[in-house]
Design a protein around this motif. Sequence first.
Motif, PDB file in Angstrom:
ATOM      1  N   LEU A  24      34.234  51.538  45.465  1.00 30.86           N
ATOM      2  CA  LEU A  24      33.220  51.672  46.790  1.00 30.86           C
ATOM      3  C   LEU A  24      31.937  51.260  46.170  1.00 30.86           C
ATOM      4  O   LEU A  24      30.985  51.081  46.951  1.00 30.86           O
ATOM      5  CB  LEU A  24      33.068  53.098  46.853  1.00 30.86           C
ATOM      6  CG  LEU A  24      34.267  53.545  47.576  1.00 30.86           C
ATOM      7  CD1 LEU A  24      34.283  55.220  47.529  1.00 30.86           C
ATOM      8  CD2 LEU A  24      34.427  53.082  48.982  1.00 30.86           C
ATOM      9  N   LYS A  25      31.750  50.890  44.701  1.00 27.56           N
ATOM     10  CA  LYS A  25      30.573  50.411  44.161  1.00 27.56           C
ATOM     11  C   LYS A  25      30.320  48.928  44.536  1.00 27.56           C
ATOM     12  O   LYS A  25      31.127  48.086  45.001  1.00 27.56           O
ATOM     13  CB  LYS A  25      30.567  50.318  42.677  1.00 27.56           C
ATOM     14  CG  LYS A  25      30.570  51.728  41.959  1.00 27.56           C
ATOM     15  CD  LYS A  25      30.658  51.555  40.491  1.00 27.56           C
ATOM     16  CE  LYS A  25      30.475  53.081  40.077  1.00 27.56           C
ATOM     17  NZ  LYS A  25      30.993  53.115  38.594  1.00 27.56           N
ATOM     18  N   PRO A  26      28.730  48.584  44.853  1.00 27.63           N
ATOM     19  CA  PRO A  26      28.621  47.319  45.371  1.00 27.63           C
ATOM     20  C   PRO A  26      29.188  46.144  44.767  1.00 27.63           C
ATOM     21  O   PRO A  26      29.353  45.210  45.306  1.00 27.63           O
ATOM     22  CB  PRO A  26      27.176  47.366  45.186  1.00 27.63           C
ATOM     23  CG  PRO A  26      26.612  48.812  45.044  1.00 27.63           C
ATOM     24  CD  PRO A  26      27.838  49.269  44.159  1.00 27.63           C
ATOM     25  N   LYS A  27      29.634  46.114  43.422  1.00 28.43           N
ATOM     26  CA  LYS A  27      30.220  45.122  42.755  1.00 28.43           C
ATOM     27  C   LYS A  27      31.398  44.246  43.631  1.00 28.43           C
ATOM     28  O   LYS A  27      31.728  43.301  43.282  1.00 28.43           O
ATOM     29  CB  LYS A  27      30.456  45.538  41.584  1.00 28.43           C
ATOM     30  CG  LYS A  27      31.532  46.257  41.147  1.00 28.43           C
ATOM     31  CD  LYS A  27      31.834  46.297  39.663  1.00 28.43           C
ATOM     32  CE  LYS A  27      33.306  46.928  39.554  1.00 28.43           C
ATOM     33  NZ  LYS A  27      33.785  47.060  37.861  1.00 28.43           N
ATOM     34  N   TRP A  28      32.166  45.408  44.277  1.00 26.44           N
ATOM     35  CA  TRP A  28      33.195  45.015  45.116  1.00 26.44           C
ATOM     36  C   TRP A  28      32.782  44.258  46.194  1.00 26.44           C
ATOM     37  O   TRP A  28      33.634  43.456  47.029  1.00 26.44           O
ATOM     38  CB  TRP A  28      34.170  45.887  45.063  1.00 26.44           C
ATOM     39  CG  TRP A  28      34.664  46.488  44.011  1.00 26.44           C
ATOM     40  CD1 TRP A  28      34.712  47.790  43.442  1.00 26.44           C
ATOM     41  CD2 TRP A  28      35.590  45.869  42.852  1.00 26.44           C
ATOM     42  NE1 TRP A  28      35.312  48.036  42.566  1.00 26.44           N
ATOM     43  CE2 TRP A  28      35.821  46.725  42.040  1.00 26.44           C
ATOM     44  CE3 TRP A  28      36.019  44.562  42.908  1.00 26.44           C
ATOM     45  CZ2 TRP A  28      36.639  46.343  40.925  1.00 26.44           C
ATOM     46  CZ3 TRP A  28      36.671  44.266  41.651  1.00 26.44           C
ATOM     47  CH2 TRP A  28      37.053  45.244  40.947  1.00 26.44           C
ATOM     48  N   GLU A  29      31.737  44.344  46.756  1.00 34.00           N
ATOM     49  CA  GLU A  29      31.188  43.631  47.900  1.00 34.00           C
ATOM     50  C   GLU A  29      31.667  43.989  49.218  1.00 34.00           C
ATOM     51  O   GLU A  29      32.401  43.071  49.800  1.00 34.00           O
ATOM     52  CB  GLU A  29      30.986  41.913  47.650  1.00 34.00           C
ATOM     53  CG  GLU A  29      30.046  41.715  46.312  1.00 34.00           C
ATOM     54  CD  GLU A  29      30.067  40.244  46.411  1.00 34.00           C
ATOM     55  OE1 GLU A  29      30.619  39.467  46.982  1.00 34.00           O
ATOM     56  OE2 GLU A  29      29.089  39.776  45.521  1.00 34.00           O
ATOM     57  N   ILE A  30      31.957  45.193  49.350  1.00 29.46           N
ATOM     58  CA  ILE A  30      32.585  45.582  50.372  1.00 29.46           C
ATOM     59  C   ILE A  30      31.605  45.604  51.551  1.00 29.46           C
ATOM     60  O   ILE A  30      30.651  46.219  51.906  1.00 29.46           O
ATOM     61  CB  ILE A  30      33.170  46.963  50.477  1.00 29.46           C
ATOM     62  CG1 ILE A  30      34.095  47.397  49.364  1.00 29.46           C
ATOM     63  CG2 ILE A  30      33.638  47.574  51.678  1.00 29.46           C
ATOM     64  CD1 ILE A  30      34.299  48.704  49.072  1.00 29.46           C
ATOM     65  N   PRO A  77      42.490  47.142  38.769  1.00 28.15           N
ATOM     66  CA  PRO A  77      42.653  45.785  39.137  1.00 28.15           C
ATOM     67  C   PRO A  77      41.278  45.146  40.375  1.00 28.15           C
ATOM     68  O   PRO A  77      41.041  46.215  40.735  1.00 28.15           O
ATOM     69  CB  PRO A  77      43.968  45.657  39.837  1.00 28.15           C
ATOM     70  CG  PRO A  77      44.383  47.035  40.033  1.00 28.15           C
ATOM     71  CD  PRO A  77      43.618  47.843  39.116  1.00 28.15           C
ATOM     72  N   ALA A  78      41.102  44.130  40.080  1.00 35.46           N
ATOM     73  CA  ALA A  78      39.956  43.871  41.126  1.00 35.46           C
ATOM     74  C   ALA A  78      40.682  43.850  42.551  1.00 35.46           C
ATOM     75  O   ALA A  78      41.714  43.718  42.817  1.00 35.46           O
ATOM     76  CB  ALA A  78      39.577  42.350  40.863  1.00 35.46           C
ATOM     77  N   ASP A 109      52.138  43.390  42.666  1.00 31.60           N
ATOM     78  CA  ASP A 109      51.464  43.339  41.516  1.00 31.60           C
ATOM     79  C   ASP A 109      50.187  44.031  41.316  1.00 31.60           C
ATOM     80  O   ASP A 109      49.773  44.816  40.219  1.00 31.60           O
ATOM     81  CB  ASP A 109      51.212  41.977  41.115  1.00 31.60           C
ATOM     82  CG  ASP A 109      52.240  40.897  41.290  1.00 31.60           C
ATOM     83  OD1 ASP A 109      53.533  41.444  40.588  1.00 31.60           O
ATOM     84  OD2 ASP A 109      52.098  39.800  41.401  1.00 31.60           O
ATOM     85  N   PHE A 110      49.487  44.467  42.353  1.00 26.31           N
ATOM     86  CA  PHE A 110      48.321  45.174  42.378  1.00 26.31           C
ATOM     87  C   PHE A 110      48.663  46.485  42.216  1.00 26.31           C
ATOM     88  O   PHE A 110      47.828  46.968  41.253  1.00 26.31           O
ATOM     89  CB  PHE A 110      47.542  44.904  43.739  1.00 26.31           C
ATOM     90  CG  PHE A 110      46.196  45.724  43.906  1.00 26.31           C
ATOM     91  CD1 PHE A 110      45.084  45.160  43.402  1.00 26.31           C
ATOM     92  CD2 PHE A 110      46.285  46.911  44.555  1.00 26.31           C
ATOM     93  CE1 PHE A 110      44.058  46.001  43.418  1.00 26.31           C
ATOM     94  CE2 PHE A 110      45.268  47.727  44.700  1.00 26.31           C
ATOM     95  CZ  PHE A 110      44.077  47.215  44.064  1.00 26.31           C
ATOM     96  N   GLN A 111      49.613  46.963  42.881  1.00 24.26           N
ATOM     97  CA  GLN A 111      50.195  48.547  42.754  1.00 24.26           C
ATOM     98  C   GLN A 111      50.593  48.799  41.153  1.00 24.26           C
ATOM     99  O   GLN A 111      50.278  49.783  40.665  1.00 24.26           O
ATOM    100  CB  GLN A 111      51.382  48.700  43.491  1.00 24.26           C
ATOM    101  CG  GLN A 111      50.803  48.700  45.021  1.00 24.26           C
ATOM    102  CD  GLN A 111      52.074  49.032  45.932  1.00 24.26           C
ATOM    103  OE1 GLN A 111      52.963  50.092  45.970  1.00 24.26           O
ATOM    104  NE2 GLN A 111      52.275  47.979  46.824  1.00 24.26           N
ATOM    105  N   TRP A 112      51.079  47.798  40.561  1.00 24.45           N
ATOM    106  CA  TRP A 112      51.646  48.077  39.418  1.00 24.45           C
ATOM    107  C   TRP A 112      50.556  48.085  38.442  1.00 24.45           C
ATOM    108  O   TRP A 112      50.284  49.032  37.565  1.00 24.45           O
ATOM    109  CB  TRP A 112      52.557  46.847  38.977  1.00 24.45           C
ATOM    110  CG  TRP A 112      53.293  46.781  37.517  1.00 24.45           C
ATOM    111  CD1 TRP A 112      52.855  45.742  36.536  1.00 24.45           C
ATOM    112  CD2 TRP A 112      53.655  47.965  36.454  1.00 24.45           C
ATOM    113  NE1 TRP A 112      53.284  46.189  35.427  1.00 24.45           N
ATOM    114  CE2 TRP A 112      53.792  47.285  35.282  1.00 24.45           C
ATOM    115  CE3 TRP A 112      53.808  49.082  37.110  1.00 24.45           C
ATOM    116  CZ2 TRP A 112      54.362  48.210  34.393  1.00 24.45           C
ATOM    117  CZ3 TRP A 112      54.348  49.817  36.001  1.00 24.45           C
ATOM    118  CH2 TRP A 112      54.645  49.627  34.696  1.00 24.45           C
TER     119      TRP A 112
END
Lengths: 53, 477
Positions: free
Chosen positions: B466-472, B369-370, B353-356
């Motif tokens: 890679l942005k901080p919003k994804w909290e990697i 997608p998130a 689903d993510f790939q789609w």
Amino acid sequence: MKEQVPTTQVSNLAKALQEVRVQVAEEIKINNFSKKATLQLALAELIKEQVNK
Amino acid sequence: MKTLVIQLARLGDILQTLPALHAYCRSNSTEKIHFLVRKKFSEIAHILPVCDSVIEMDTKVILEASIFAGEDGVEDSLSVMQKWVERLKAEGYEKIINLSFSPFSSYLTSLLADEGVEVVGYTRHEDGFLAIPDDASAYFYGQVGVNRSNRFHLIDLFASILGVELEDQDWNLSKNYDSKKLENYIAFHIGASNPKKSLSQTAIVGLLRAIVKSSDIGIYLLGGTEDIAMAESIERQLGGSKIKNMVGKTNLAELIDIIAKSKAFMGADSGPMQICNLTNTLCINFSNEFVNFWETGPRSYKSFVCYVKDFSLLDMNEVALEIKTILETGSSEWIQGDRLGYHGAYPTTPSQDFQWSLIKAIYLGEEFPALESSQFARAVVHLNDVNDISLHHLANFQIGNRQQASVLETADKIMDTLATEVEEIMPIVYWFRTEKIRMGPVPLTDLIIQYMDLHKKLKQILELYLKPKWEITEDLL
């Protein structure tokens, strides 16, 4: 519904494919990528489709 | 204006081309449109004609000399092909649309397309490399096929390549049948081009036994000559007058007739199943992991896909009861939507689903997608590192510097490896790879600029993750 290609025909096509490959290599060496080379490559691909059935 | 539409694949692909071709001919009524197909599969194009003329490619005639004389026949085969190509060129096509995705068709298109001829679909650059001039064909190259995450149907992709919108009138091409006068039988196709795609004999017997037991409907067994032995065995095991064995006894026109008059068609993903789309026959398609039903599943009204990884896991009594309900009431909770529903193990995973969603974001401009997977997050970081190295070397590229060329080549290989190891990243890498292939033969300085632009686009996508919003966090990495 796959069509079986007789073994002798496959063998002959494989020989033909080898010959076209030699011819296309010579053609590209002499004239770069020409219309003749395109035709030879088209034939090679058509043969490959039959051999790989 | 004269246009040549090329479809040199098999029967199933021609059947899936016809609705889109019908739409193209309808939308371009002033054009003279010729349809090129292989002679072996041309019958359907004559039975259901949608354009001005059908042209056949006779592979046997072209290859005859090579078949019988091996290497000594090559010159003759080349000569026959050359003459055939010249005859086609003499038609004076101004536009060539190649709907096949084979190397052969790309060379043929290149041979036919002289200067000034508009080309859509696979062809060749002047240096012999594959050329993909249109975005829809590039999408096909990058994202379509088993183990890819495409969910666009082939018929829609063909329509997209042809640049047309499908309407209802483009679907039901076999207009001689009255849907209110269907006969009381199910057309059941027992075979498939690949045995892995079809139900086993045991499963077919179990299912048909359950259908026959729970309903008064008849069963017409369909298939090719290679299916005759299995059909006879099925017939012996089931007995009774409800089974009519037509396997190996029908030509294509008769097959269409039987499917069109049936109340429903059942079978694996195959050429006969594609006929349902053109006769508006309700189709119950058994599908498994060896086929991408998103791409080639049924599209006729109220059809559905019965998906399981292993057909032996199907509860045939349950399937038979549901089919009985569908035939009696015209509805079922298995049918979701007008043209395609699903039953069985829900055939997608969160990763798919993510790939789609990624594909839709890249190609349709939808929202990305998130981030959900740590694997994907890691792959993005690695991909970004590799991309930065490529960008650095491209920005400082010195003509003749073999070491730099080697680094760039290695970077591309690492990206490919990442795509094989982390499936969530595949749509991005395949998009990138395809766009790189699409760049034609240009002076090296121009090519470097084009490469840099593409690598920058890739970086823009990667930076979203890679942005901080994804909290990697370190934990995630």
